[in-house]
Design a protein around this motif. Structure first.
Motif, PDB file in Angstrom:
ATOM      1  N   GLN A  53      15.308 -22.595  31.691  1.00  0.00           N
ATOM      2  CA  GLN A  53      15.585 -22.911  30.014  1.00  0.00           C
ATOM      3  C   GLN A  53      15.677 -21.560  29.755  1.00  0.00           C
ATOM      4  O   GLN A  53      15.917 -20.557  30.398  1.00  0.00           O
ATOM      5  CB  GLN A  53      13.510 -22.634  29.784  1.00  0.00           C
ATOM      6  N   ILE A  54      16.694 -22.020  28.353  1.00  0.00           N
ATOM      7  CA  ILE A  54      17.755 -20.760  27.676  1.00  0.00           C
ATOM      8  C   ILE A  54      17.209 -20.993  26.569  1.00  0.00           C
ATOM      9  O   ILE A  54      17.465 -21.640  25.501  1.00  0.00           O
ATOM     10  CB  ILE A  54      19.554 -20.689  28.111  1.00  0.00           C
ATOM     11  N   THR A  55      17.293 -19.632  26.141  1.00  0.00           N
ATOM     12  CA  THR A  55      16.179 -19.239  24.422  1.00  0.00           C
ATOM     13  C   THR A  55      18.478 -18.642  23.734  1.00  0.00           C
ATOM     14  O   THR A  55      18.532 -17.519  24.312  1.00  0.00           O
ATOM     15  CB  THR A  55      15.550 -18.559  24.257  1.00  0.00           C
ATOM     16  N   PRO A  56      18.610 -19.494  23.257  1.00  0.00           N
ATOM     17  CA  PRO A  56      20.598 -19.041  22.299  1.00  0.00           C
ATOM     18  C   PRO A  56      19.859 -18.048  21.556  1.00  0.00           C
ATOM     19  O   PRO A  56      18.232 -18.111  20.556  1.00  0.00           O
ATOM     20  CB  PRO A  56      20.514 -20.514  22.352  1.00  0.00           C
ATOM     21  N   VAL A  57      21.047 -17.227  20.982  1.00  0.00           N
ATOM     22  CA  VAL A  57      20.632 -16.590  20.274  1.00  0.00           C
ATOM     23  C   VAL A  57      21.932 -16.829  19.243  1.00  0.00           C
ATOM     24  O   VAL A  57      23.025 -17.264  19.859  1.00  0.00           O
ATOM     25  CB  VAL A  57      20.811 -14.950  20.048  1.00  0.00           C
TER      26      VAL A  57
END
Length: 878
Positions: A205-209
């Motif tokens: 899981q990656i949470t982009p900005v």
């Protein structure tokens, strides 16, 4: 509708064969994406990748992407667009659309990301890490493109606004082999990916900005299965924000409930066992593609058992369906699986080379294909009694072939669907060049060459719509084709046989007809052509005709001046002339002649250069005699000589069939009445003769139904037509309401067929037929005329597109007609479970050592919104 591609497999699964970009490699269709207009796009890498290698493909070649219309998709569908990559690009694998409608794709073989924008421009960017093998890809909520780097164990990020690679993030666990990627999910707006290494088997899981960085670090979640078979593969999410993935060799699908998830654990993870295929160890399971429809149903495919299936959360119910009817069919549905806005399921068959639209309905877990199909029923003799085939074992020598074939007529797009059926009855593979001479509507003339390979002892079908970049709902294009064996590549190929089936719908022709036609290609060009009947305009009994005279002038010569002279009732009634430059197709329009031609005329066409010409015709709501009111279409090739002897194997006057002979006396040298004898030959060996006079420059329409012996009415009938005083041309027109119940199925169709006879006296002992189709919705027959006084044993060899063959023989009495139900023979002896629609694509060689005979192949169909019939006399080598 044909196959050809067409294909036509199980009624719950629409399979359309995808065309090749590079004829040296199999298609191997892969990723699928659906655009905002509902069109379906498929990547064609022409590579079966080895994900452990760098590069993952041994061939780094530009291939392409296919665009299909989902509206009206059928087994004969061709791509709306066949997008060839530019030089320097390589096999596209996965596809995704951005918010502007631009299409993005990965090129692992050349380590790049590609774009095809809405203006038709191609763009390409190299991935920062060399040898990274970019694979699956998705967009985040900020418009950044994220992709897995399979060989570099990283996740890449690209900014389409600045056209720059802005970040690469290594996975926390080394050697993870990130494979599938999806997002953003509706609750956390994260990007999710699978780690495919069986010793790792985690979900990332990656949470982009918005600035291109990420919030926190990458999370990894454990799967439940500890053994080495689990290889998390592709990944998706549902509307509740739950994450779903396929588990590869573990034979499971996994679910992660995000609200229950905890980094480094398997909390919130559930894995569901997909029902195993019933194949007794002869097949495996690999759950590959996965998607979720709007109802929350999870769809997936199983590449090793040729299956796809659904899982309903809540009830935990699986439903399994088989592609091609058999779990050992090796169609290999793999990473191409998508759901469109109407909840239709789309699947690419990596080894089957098909794009499928899946409609559930088959029984779960069918058995493997270890033996031929069990006979479904005993046939009901209709429309006529058939001969009993006797297996002969080893096929006889191959039938006649030729190295070059010409087709003057052709139409794709604008309601038309055109195919080229190629038979190779020899023991040598043949490389074939197809040269199209075509003109788009309101465009200029163009040429294009396609290369295909036709395996030994097999049948091959090429979709012309796809080759010319259109589809039945796309732009209309008129075309001619030249099919040539490439002896530079396959020097031992002695030749092939080529036919051209076409299908058309109401908006593709002026008369609003849904039907089709088929012709055998021309192997010899000519300068004089004769056709007994050209029908135009309104008809006395109601309805109307539209007829055309397309001309092919091959490249390399001079412009041809082509003249059509029309005759009726002893006089010349019109003349039309056109110039056809070398390397182009031209058309003469009889319906446009002013003043209008009579409703039926004969025509002599002459050319100053060797050309090919045909006469396609369309009829709407005409009086078909015993058939009633009928609509349809037919096509004939102009014959290059008049004759005093004509032969016809086919004929039928039973049920709602109407049979007519059109006899035209175009012998200006003799300039006298032709005394014609029509000899009808029935299945029981009896014959009947009738004398007819045909005045010079006139035609006679002779009603077979009205003249058969009362005791033979409703029977099959062959004919030999001879003349003295003047030579003639003879044509047989049949109209029908066909209704046949046999082989465990029924077929009803309305239409007509048209055949110019074979020049007699009978002299040929071998025939070949390239076209033939026997799936549900199609009936195929072989009709045989024995004009000699002794019985003949006729040997028949069937070849299908899978590479199977079956040889049998039948006996035909002297001076009689015989009929073989090819569907029955195929179902009992040639088709095997798992063959798919290719198993129903049948070519045929027919021969005897006893004496001359005549062979025709009538076909009837009602499929894909068209219905009708076609008929040809086989190729004799002359």
């Amino acid at each position: 509708m044909h196959a050809h591609s067409a294909a036509h497999a199980d009624p719950t699964l629409i399979q359309a064969r995808v065309p090749q970009f590079n004829s040296s490699f199999n298609q191997n269709p892969w990723g699928i994406a659906v655009d905002g207009g509902g069109h379906v796009w498929a990547a064609e890498p022409q590579c079966d990748p080895n994900v452990g290698n760098v590069p993952i493909c041994t061939n780094a070649i530009p291939t392409g992407i296919l665009e299909y219309s989902s509206s009206g998709f059928n087994s004969n569908s061709s791509p709306m667009q066949k997008l060839q990559e530019p030089q320097g690009y390589s096999s596209p694998f996965f596809l995704v659309f951005d918010s502007k409608g631009d299409l993005w794709f990965t090129e692992p073989a050349t380590n790049a990301i590609g774009e095809y924008d809405t203006m038709g421009n191609w763009n390409q960017w190299s991935v920062t890490t060399s040898g990274a093998s970019p694979f699956d890809l998705t967009f985040d909520q900020f418009g950044h493109l994220w992709f897995t780097e399979l060989s570099a164990n990283k996740i890449g990020e690209f900014d389409p606004v600045t056209d720059k690679m802005i970040n690469e993030f290594a996975t926390p666990t080394p050697n993870s082999r990130p494979y599938g990627i999806t997002g953003p999910d509706p609750t956390t707006h994260s990007i999710w990916f699978t780690e495919n290494n069986p010793t790792v088997h985690r979900i990332g899981q990656i949470t982009p900005v918005a600035d291109g960085t990420i919030s926190g670090s990458i999370n990894e979640y454990l799967t439940n299965t500890p053994h080495g078979d689990i290889t998390p593969h592709l990944i998706t999410y549902d509307r509740q924000g739950h994450i779903w993935w396929s588990d590869g060799f573990a034979g499971t699908i996994g679910q992660l409930v995000i609200s229950q998830a905890s980094n480094g654990t398997n909390q919130g993870v559930t894995e569901y066992n997909v029902p195993a295929p019933s194949c007794s160890g002869s097949c495996g399971s690999h759950i590959s593609g996965i998607a979720v429809d709007s109802t929350g149903t999870v769809w997936f495919d199983d590449s090793l058992s040729s299956r796809y299936g659904s899982f309903t959360p809540g009830t935990n119910t699986f439903n399994m369906y088989v592609i091609g009817g058999c779990v050992t069919g090796n169609s290999h549905p793999h990473d191409g699986l998508a759901v469109d806005g109407n909840n239709n399921i789309w699947i690419s068959e990596e080894f089957g080379d098909n794009l499928d639209e899946a409609l559930p309905g088959m029984a779960a877990n069918p058995t493997p294909c270890s033996s031929p199909t069990t006979p479904v029923s005993s046939p009901t003799p209709s429309p006529s009694p058939t001969l009993t085939p006797t297996p002969t074992g080893t096929p006889p020598p191959p039938g006649p072939v030729n190295k070059q074939w010409y087709f003057a007529e052709g139409r794709v797009g604008g309601g038309f669907n055109e195919f080229l059926s190629l038979e190779n009855p020899t023991s040598t593979t043949c490389q074939v060049n197809i040269e199209y001479l075509y003109t788009p509507d309101r465009g200029s003339s163009q040429t294009k060459i396609i290369q295909v390979s036709v395996a030994a002892n097999s049948r091959y079908t090429e979709g012309v719509d796809g080759d010319l970049g259109t589809n039945p709902r796309g732009i209309g294009i008129s075309d001619s084709a030249i099919v040539t064996v490439n002896n530079g590549v396959t020097p031992n190929c002695t030749g092939i046989v080529a036919e051209r089936p076409m299908y058309f719908n109401a908006f593709g022709n002026a008369l609003g007809v849904n039907s089709g036609s088929d012709v055998l290609g021309v192997s010899k060009l000519g300068t004089s052509f004769y056709i007994a009947d050209v029908a135009v305009g309104s008809q006395r009994g109601g309805g109307s005709y539209a007829s055309f005279l397309p001309i092919l002038n091959p490249p390399g010569g001079q412009s041809a001046t082509v003249t059509a002279i029309y005759y009726a009732n002893g006089v010349q009634v019109g003349t039309q002339t056109t110039t056809v430059p070398a390397g182009t197709r031209g058309t003469i329009f009889p319906d446009n002649y002013s003043p209008a031609l009579p409703a039926h005329v004969s025509v002599v066409v002459t050319s100053t250069q060797p050309v090919d010409m045909e006469r396609p015709t369309y009829f709407s709501n005409i009086n078909g005699g015993n058939a009633g009111t009928v609509s349809g279409g037919a096509d004939v090739i102009g014959v290059q000589t008049l004759s005093s002897d004509w032969l016809f194997a086919e004929g039928y006057t039973g049920g709602r069939f109407q049979e007519n002979f059109v006899l035209a006396n175009l012998d200006k040298t003799a300039n006298t009445t032709a005394s014609v004898t029509i000899t009808l030959e029935y299945p029981d060996g009896t014959t009947q003769q009738t004398n007819v006079s045909v005045p010079t420059l006139s035609q006679v329409n002779w009603n077979v139904n009205a003249n058969v012996n009362p005791g033979e009415r409703g029977q099959s009938v062959s004919a030999e037509i001879t003349s003295s005083g003047a030579k003639i041309v003879a044509e047989r027109e049949m109209f029908f309401y066909y209704n046949h119940n046999a082989n465990g199925r029924s077929l009803a169709a309305v239409g007509g067929t048209d055949v110019l006879g074979q020049v007699g006296p009978a002299a040929f002992t071998t025939y070949t037929f390239a076209e033939g189709y026997t799936n549900v919705g199609y009936d195929e027959w072989l009709t045989l005329q024995n004009p000699t006084g002794t019985s003949e044993t006729i040997n028949v060899t069937l070849f299908n597109a899978v590479g199977n063959s079956y040889a049998f023989s039948v006996t035909v009495k002297g001076h009689s007609r015989g009929t073989v139900d090819i569907v029955n023979v195929v179902l009992h002896n040639l088709y095997h479970n798992g063959d798919g629609f290719k198993g129903f694509e049948v070519s045929m060689t027919v021969q005897t050592a006893n004496g001359p005979f005549v062979a025709e192949r009538p076909m009837y169909w009602n499929a894909s919104n068209t219905q009708g019939g076609s008929d040809i006399i086989g190729y004799t080598g002359s």
